[in-house]
Scaffold this active site. Structure first.
Site, PDB file in Angstrom:
ATOM      1  N   GLY A  33      54.538 -97.452  76.363  1.00 28.38           N
ATOM      2  CA  GLY A  33      53.134 -97.025  76.384  1.00 28.38           C
ATOM      3  C   GLY A  33      52.467 -97.294  75.038  1.00 28.38           C
ATOM      4  O   GLY A  33      51.360 -97.834  74.962  1.00 28.38           O
ATOM      5  N   HIS A  34      53.153 -96.923  73.956  1.00 26.80           N
ATOM      6  CA  HIS A  34      52.607 -97.194  72.619  1.00 26.80           C
ATOM      7  C   HIS A  34      52.475 -98.701  72.394  1.00 26.80           C
ATOM      8  O   HIS A  34      51.487 -99.174  71.837  1.00 26.80           O
ATOM      9  CB  HIS A  34      53.525 -96.609  71.538  1.00 26.80           C
ATOM     10  CG  HIS A  34      53.693 -95.132  71.583  1.00 26.80           C
ATOM     11  ND1 HIS A  34      54.865 -94.526  71.973  1.00 26.80           N
ATOM     12  CD2 HIS A  34      52.836 -94.117  71.277  1.00 26.80           C
ATOM     13  CE1 HIS A  34      54.725 -93.204  71.895  1.00 26.80           C
ATOM     14  NE2 HIS A  34      53.511 -92.932  71.486  1.00 26.80           N
ATOM     15  N   GLN A  58      48.685 -79.945  65.084  1.00 28.69           N
ATOM     16  CA  GLN A  58      48.367 -79.981  66.517  1.00 28.69           C
ATOM     17  C   GLN A  58      49.436 -79.314  67.365  1.00 28.69           C
ATOM     18  O   GLN A  58      49.325 -79.271  68.588  1.00 28.69           O
ATOM     19  CB  GLN A  58      48.096 -81.403  66.989  1.00 28.69           C
ATOM     20  CG  GLN A  58      49.308 -82.318  67.042  1.00 28.69           C
ATOM     21  CD  GLN A  58      48.897 -83.746  67.318  1.00 28.69           C
ATOM     22  OE1 GLN A  58      48.325 -84.419  66.466  1.00 28.69           O
ATOM     23  NE2 GLN A  58      49.173 -84.230  68.513  1.00 28.69           N
ATOM     24  N   GLN A 151      42.094 -85.870  75.269  1.00 23.06           N
ATOM     25  CA  GLN A 151      42.117 -86.275  73.870  1.00 23.06           C
ATOM     26  C   GLN A 151      41.215 -87.491  73.642  1.00 23.06           C
ATOM     27  O   GLN A 151      40.427 -87.536  72.687  1.00 23.06           O
ATOM     28  CB  GLN A 151      43.566 -86.593  73.484  1.00 23.06           C
ATOM     29  CG  GLN A 151      43.753 -87.294  72.167  1.00 23.06           C
ATOM     30  CD  GLN A 151      45.211 -87.456  71.825  1.00 23.06           C
ATOM     31  OE1 GLN A 151      45.869 -86.491  71.467  1.00 23.06           O
ATOM     32  NE2 GLN A 151      45.747 -88.657  71.924  1.00 23.06           N
ATOM     33  N   SER A 183      56.354 -90.876  78.204  1.00 23.27           N
ATOM     34  CA  SER A 183      56.024 -89.868  77.198  1.00 23.27           C
ATOM     35  C   SER A 183      57.231 -89.665  76.307  1.00 23.27           C
ATOM     36  O   SER A 183      58.373 -89.682  76.783  1.00 23.27           O
ATOM     37  CB  SER A 183      55.672 -88.541  77.887  1.00 23.27           C
ATOM     38  OG  SER A 183      55.698 -87.487  76.935  1.00 23.27           O
ATOM     39  N   ARG A 185      58.129 -87.018  75.236  1.00 18.46           N
ATOM     40  CA  ARG A 185      58.761 -85.744  75.636  1.00 18.46           C
ATOM     41  C   ARG A 185      59.586 -85.872  76.910  1.00 18.46           C
ATOM     42  O   ARG A 185      60.258 -84.914  77.291  1.00 18.46           O
ATOM     43  CB  ARG A 185      57.695 -84.656  75.800  1.00 18.46           C
ATOM     44  CG  ARG A 185      57.078 -84.237  74.470  1.00 18.46           C
ATOM     45  CD  ARG A 185      56.228 -82.985  74.612  1.00 18.46           C
ATOM     46  NE  ARG A 185      55.855 -82.425  73.325  1.00 18.46           N
ATOM     47  CZ  ARG A 185      54.650 -82.532  72.779  1.00 18.46           C
ATOM     48  NH1 ARG A 185      53.697 -83.184  73.393  1.00 18.46           N
ATOM     49  NH2 ARG A 185      54.398 -81.977  71.606  1.00 18.46           N
TER      50      ARG A 185
HETATM   51  P1  AMP Z   1      51.606 -89.851  70.757  1.00 20.38           P
HETATM   52  O1  AMP Z   1      52.580 -90.608  69.920  1.00 20.38           O
HETATM   53  O2  AMP Z   1      52.213 -89.177  71.943  1.00 20.38           O
HETATM   54  O3  AMP Z   1      50.698 -88.967  69.944  1.00 20.38           O
HETATM   55  O4  AMP Z   1      50.658 -90.942  71.390  1.00 20.38           O
HETATM   56  C1  AMP Z   1      50.029 -91.915  70.599  1.00 20.38           C
HETATM   57  C2  AMP Z   1      49.089 -92.685  71.474  1.00 20.38           C
HETATM   58  O5  AMP Z   1      49.824 -93.281  72.546  1.00 20.38           O
HETATM   59  C3  AMP Z   1      48.017 -91.813  72.136  1.00 20.38           C
HETATM   60  O6  AMP Z   1      46.787 -92.518  72.143  1.00 20.38           O
HETATM   61  C4  AMP Z   1      48.555 -91.611  73.534  1.00 20.38           C
HETATM   62  O7  AMP Z   1      47.547 -91.369  74.493  1.00 20.38           O
HETATM   63  C5  AMP Z   1      49.213 -92.957  73.773  1.00 20.38           C
HETATM   64  N1  AMP Z   1      50.198 -92.884  74.841  1.00 20.38           N
HETATM   65  C6  AMP Z   1      51.204 -91.983  74.995  1.00 20.38           C
HETATM   66  N2  AMP Z   1      51.875 -92.209  76.140  1.00 20.38           N
HETATM   67  C7  AMP Z   1      51.279 -93.285  76.739  1.00 20.38           C
HETATM   68  C8  AMP Z   1      51.488 -94.005  77.946  1.00 20.38           C
HETATM   69  N3  AMP Z   1      52.471 -93.673  78.795  1.00 20.38           N
HETATM   70  N4  AMP Z   1      50.675 -95.055  78.220  1.00 20.38           N
HETATM   71  C9  AMP Z   1      49.671 -95.402  77.379  1.00 20.38           C
HETATM   72  N5  AMP Z   1      49.411 -94.762  76.206  1.00 20.38           N
HETATM   73  C10 AMP Z   1      50.198 -93.713  75.904  1.00 20.38           C
END
Ligand code: AMP
Length: 277
Positions: A33-34, A58, A151, A183, A185
């Site tokens: 995703g990232h 946060q 967000q 995710s 998590r």
């Molecule tokens: P985080 O590291 O969870 O704070 O996420 C960093 C960025 O990655 C944020 O903009 C999230 O919305 C995005 N993100 C997290 N999971 C996904 C996903 N499965 N698909 C696309 N973007 C994601």
């Protein structure tokens, strides 16, 4: 070559001479995703900057700040492979040199619903750190995941209302083979809960199929799929694209959150709401 910088001065030096910066903030534990956000951002600037920072403000009391997965070596390899020019991985002291918070960004009304109702200090922490990162990185464009839809809406609103002069773009949610939104998590899920979690995207798909029949059908069909999997959601809410009231005949967003075993998972989908007639 990817440059890894930690201090504000190193970041400034690495950014020197870059005309248009595209930026992807993350908390690390990077997954596909990232990487998809990095790929979206890559062509949008002459420098691609990613940040890796687990932001303490946060996380609420009793949340997983201490245990949040930290996988820096693997993250840096993924940034390198994705063609990131600069990875900014500051310490807490670098981001919060005067302590964790006299001056903060408050999210207002939108920050107290949905995720904000369950996590009252969460979005103030998110907006504060994103404002700081925007000030440090000074991007022309920043890319965030639709996965964290509320967000994304709040950051877009902050950038507009505080005149931050950055274009905020959303990028689609990357999913596992069975549809579960990726995710950091998800690693907390037991194998049984991981199987059950697939009901979240299934519920969203059922809702999309029901959407020509209107709001009631959308909510009922999603609720039915969740109930069959024994999932009692924290919320299952239909809203418009800006998280105001949904309007029949218009684009809408269905958002869901549920605790499945240890982690609280969130997901959402776009849909076109029928009039139900
Ligand atoms: P985080 O590291 O969870 O704070 O996420 C960093 C960025 O990655 C944020 O903009 C999230 O919305 C995005 N993100 C997290 N999971 C996904 C996903 N499965 N698909 C696309 N973007 C994601």
């Amino acid at each position: 070559m990817t440059r890894i910088v930690q201090s504000r001065a190193e970041l400034r030096a690495a950014l020197d001479g870059r005309a248009k910066v595209a930026f992807v903030p993350t908390m690390g534990a990077l997954h596909a995703g990232h990487v998809s956000l990095l790929e979206t951002a890559r062509p949008l600037g002459d420098a691609l900057v990613a940040s890796i920072f687990v932001n303490p403000t946060q996380f609420g009391e009793g949340e997983d700040f201490e245990d949040y997965p930290r996988t820096l070596e693997a993250d840096l390899a993924q940034c390198e492979a994705a063609g990131v020019d600069i990875v900014f991985c500051p310490t807490v002291e670098t981001v919060y040199p005067t302590g964790l918070g006299d001056i903060t960004v408050q999210p207002g009304r939108l920050g107290s619903i949905l995720e904000g109702a369950a996590r009252p200090t969460h979005f103030a922490g998110v907006l504060t750190v994103v404002a700081k990162l925007f000030g440090l990185v000074r991007p022309a464009v920043a890319v965030f995941g639709e996965k964290d839809y509320q967000q994304l809406v709040l950051i877009r609103q902050m950038a507009a209302e505080l005149c931050l002069d950055v274009e905020v773009l959303g990028s689609p949610t990357a999913r596992e083979g069975d549809g579960l939104a990726m995710s950091s998590r998800n690693v907390y899920l037991t194998p049984e809960d991981r199987a059950r979690a697939a009901a979240l995207p299934q519920a969203l798909r059922a809702a999309v199929e029901a959407s020509p029949r209107g709001a009631e059908a959308v909510l009922e069909s999603a609720q039915r799929v969740l109930a069959e999997a024994g999932i009692d959601p924290d919320y299952l809410v239909l809203a418009d694209r800006d998280l105001g009231p949904a309007t029949p005949g218009d684009e809408a967003r269905l958002l869901v959150a549920a605790r499945i075993g240890r982690p609280r998972l969130i997901d959402n989908t776009a849909l076109h709401l029928g009039t139900g007639s």
